[in-house]
Design a protein around this motif. Structure first.
Motif, short mmCIF file in Angstrom:
data_model
loop_
_atom_site.label_atom_id
_atom_site.label_comp_id
_atom_site.label_asym_id
_atom_site.label_seq_id
_atom_site.Cartn_x
_atom_site.Cartn_y
_atom_site.Cartn_z
N THR A 19 -5.51 -0.69 -5.02
CA THR A 19 -5.34 -0.40 -3.60
C THR A 19 -4.01 -0.96 -3.07
O THR A 19 -3.61 -0.61 -1.96
CB THR A 19 -6.51 -0.97 -2.79
N ARG A 56 -6.16 10.40 -5.70
CA ARG A 56 -5.64 9.03 -5.63
C ARG A 56 -5.85 8.39 -4.26
O ARG A 56 -6.40 7.29 -4.14
CB ARG A 56 -4.14 9.08 -5.96
N GLU A 57 -5.43 9.07 -3.21
CA GLU A 57 -5.50 8.47 -1.88
C GLU A 57 -6.95 8.26 -1.44
O GLU A 57 -7.28 7.24 -0.85
CB GLU A 57 -4.74 9.33 -0.85
N GLN A 83 -4.01 -2.26 0.55
CA GLN A 83 -4.69 -1.50 1.61
C GLN A 83 -5.81 -2.29 2.27
O GLN A 83 -5.99 -2.22 3.48
CB GLN A 83 -5.24 -0.18 1.05
N SER A 124 1.27 4.06 -2.99
CA SER A 124 0.70 5.40 -2.75
C SER A 124 1.39 6.42 -3.64
O SER A 124 0.92 7.54 -3.79
CB SER A 124 0.84 5.79 -1.28
N ARG A 147 -8.47 5.28 -3.26
CA ARG A 147 -8.00 3.99 -2.72
C ARG A 147 -8.70 3.69 -1.39
O ARG A 147 -9.14 2.56 -1.16
CB ARG A 147 -6.47 4.02 -2.56
N THR A 148 -8.81 4.71 -0.55
CA THR A 148 -9.44 4.49 0.75
C THR A 148 -10.93 4.17 0.59
O THR A 148 -11.45 3.25 1.23
CB THR A 148 -9.25 5.74 1.62
N MET A 150 0.81 -1.20 0.00
CA MET A 150 0.00 0.00 0.00
C MET A 150 0.86 1.27 0.00
O MET A 150 0.60 2.21 -0.75
CB MET A 150 -0.91 -0.01 1.22
#
Lengths: 413, 413
Positions: free
Chosen positions: B280, B390-391, B283, A290, B394-395, A286
């Motif tokens: 991901t 992006r972040e 993640q 990122s 993914r979350t 992850m």
């Protein structure tokens, strides 16, 4: 010019939400040369907000508030602004159209409540929000500037960076300030200080701070001076000194991260990496992904959480599991070599350990982690003893493993 | 009793570090029935700290400061305390022994600098630190209590929970307060409000707040009353109402997380899960394994970042990749079914999407994510359109995938 930052919301005052916004705003404005004089927080009460806004407008030139601009009942910021500045709310069709389009794009109908967000105090200018429906609001009056931004961090950041910072840069002329952060890893704060302190001489207007985190210790140098060149010169003197005394621990500067630094090194060398993670459960993958464009060098990996997966997918023999255990040097080496071979990457990296709180033994207490790396030439692993906190152990293991890749690439021991 | 929280450090004032500490402290103390009246931040300057401490001791009964207790040069809190309270620093051998043992346990020698941490203001009591070398300091004088804690969040939290909270609970008798947080996911704040608002009637002393985050929207109900039973009754009335109007979105309460809720469901049913993650990058595995004891139901997974890994490891055919692409419904289904079969789990979950900022097309813009799930009976996938960050993408994908498992287990559509 002096700035006051106000964070709004019961969730901030009672601590149900962590305020990441004021830090971001402070950082951005400090780098513009503005001085953050006050930070305050206020709950969802119109009266307390009014008081807070009035006090702030008396003691600071620029007031930036975040939060309370959402569509729901508890979002009162706009109502407090209207009272403090004695203005009406004016409907803006172009804002409503934009909000509607945003929902449509996601295949959704706009809830009626969001209509409120097209109302602005008379005479205010607005800053568009690319990520959400609450626009930023700015009122300038009698030499004071009041700016209200949404509380959702990504939205606040986008508006601050793209809109507010350029706006404020035009407003002020301040003292020159230069800030550089050198990022270190693999050494304790106190050990770092012992390397640095003996020979350190700081000119006037220069400050050095140690900023520890779980991925390492940042060294921040701030210099103020009458002009840019002088400030830059002062900072550079300290940077040179620090590079001389602790250079091998410095992996980057400012916005560099360990993962972006390693990514750059891999891309330059056209090398790839794959990971085999046990106790970190995917965190290394992850963190590596990122970074934008990480598909250039990150192939993927296996989360081998259960022992049967370590055997079936990574070829860790049942004999190793029975004699040395899943958390061992040989197991870490087998996992690193296994993932490298299976995925065909330049490097294979493995993490296996006891994150806690359970699972520790006398010989392998909680916090015991083995990190392995396989290269075209060799495979080896190292033992680490972290602490007792599950999340911290996992984070430390992740960044230690990434640092191991950096050292392997650069041939640093 | 009124509380002031002070966070110390240039890194907080300039925003180089996000202050997570004051939120945690506020939350814990609010639940003890204390009222947080002021929050302030001060940089690494003895004079400013002295001023800040003096003002706080005048306007609050309890002052809690964090930061500036480390061994290095810029850690000045203790020196400011000594000035404000006019006391000497006294050496504590037992603290030094403990610090030395901590370093020894990790196979390291204690740097000489850490000796400073065994010095305490005369007459202060100290709270032991299980995770680091800086103990908490507490001075009670003239009906005021001043507490200084280290700034490292894990250390501050441990000391606050284990030592400071029990200490303060003994000190005060306040108004009864009851706080419950209902955690929802899968619905927007505004849509949630439209379900809730029409029939909502709040008694006096009761407040409802919407707290949005990327994993969902929390509904926090706070009730104050003259006694515990009354406060509890007021909260429960609201909880019952909310469960009636939006129950299917509520996955848990207070400290429940989506991942712990799903973990509990899996454990109860003796079911297991394995994941196949593309955008991901690990993640989902990381979030699932952040729960203690997750090895009971999480077997592991494959980070299939590169397309060749999707084919070689998960059996996504080259035909699918060529015609539908890696980001497609069929690919998500193949990945979910592939990981389920390979790892032998009850459920296989897949995430494949375009996290951004690059890689978007007209047909599949940035934020397009397919999430698949394979069960013993069937395999299916759903398309989501998230945003441009992006972040956040993914979350959101991670928590949406975990929610999909919850819905599959419970048979919620």
């Amino acid at each position: 010019m002096d700035v006051e930052i106000i964070t709004i919301g019961d969730e901030v005052v009672t601590g149900h939400t962590v305020d990441t916004n004021s830090a971001f705003i402070a950082r951005e404005l400090t780098e513009l040369g503005l001085t953050i004089k006050y930070k305050s927080s206020v709950g969802d009460s119109i009266e307390l907000m009014e008081d807070t806004f009035r006090i702030a407008l008396k003691r600071a030139h620029i007031v930036i508030a975040t939060g309370g601009l959402g569509p729901t009942d508890d979002d009162l910021t706009k109502r407090a602004i209207v009272k403090v500045f004695r203005r009406n709310l004016i409907f803006h069709e172009e804002i409503l159209d934009d909000i509607k389009a945003r929902f449509r794009k996601r295949g959704l109908e706009m809830p009626a409540l969001n209509q409120n967000q097209a109302l602005l105090p008379q005479g205010a200018i607005f800053f568009p929000n690319k990520l959400g429906s609450a626009v930023g609001i700015c009122i300038a009056e009698e030499g004071r500037v009041f700016i209200a931004l949404p509380g959702v961090p990504s939205e606040m950041k986008q508006i601050l960076t793209d809109e507010v910072a350029p706006y404020l840069r035009n407003l002020h002329i301040g003292q020159a300030i230069k800030v550089i952060k050198l990022r270190t890893t693999g050494i304790f704060e106190s050990a770092l200080a012992e390397l640095i302190m003996p020979g350190l001489r700081l000119e006037s207007g220069v400050r050095l701070a140690y900023l520890p985190s779980y991925s390492g210790v940042d060294l921040r140098i701030i210099a103020t001076a009458s002009d840019d060149a002088e400030a830059r010169g002062k900072v550079n003197t300290v940077v040179k000194y620090l590079e001389a005394v602790c250079g091998k621990y410095i992996f980057g500067r400012d916005n560099d991260t360990l993962e972006s630094t390693v990514g750059k090194l891999l891309r330059e060398r056209k090398q790839t990496v794959a990971v085999a993670e046990s106790c970190t459960g995917g965190q290394m993958g992850m963190v590596l992904t990122s970074v934008e464009g990480s598909s250039d060098y990150f192939l993927g990996g296996i989360m081998a959480y259960a022992n049967q997966i370590k055997t079936a997918q990574l070829g860790v023999s049942e004999k190793i599991l029975a004699t040395d255990g899943a958390v061992s040097e040989v197991s870490a080496i087998a996992m690193a070599a296994g993932i490298r071979e299976k995925f065909g990457s330049t490097f294979g990296v493995s993490i296996t350990g006891i994150a806690g709180p359970d699972g520790g033994t006398e010989a392998k207490p909680v916090g015991t982690v083995f990190i392995g790396i396989a290269t075209p030439e060799r495979a080896h692993a190292k033992k680490y003893q972290f602490g007792i906190d599950r999340e911290i152990n996992r984070t430390r293991a992740t960044f230690t493993a990434i640092e191991l890749v950096r050292r392997e690439i650069l041939g640093i021991g």
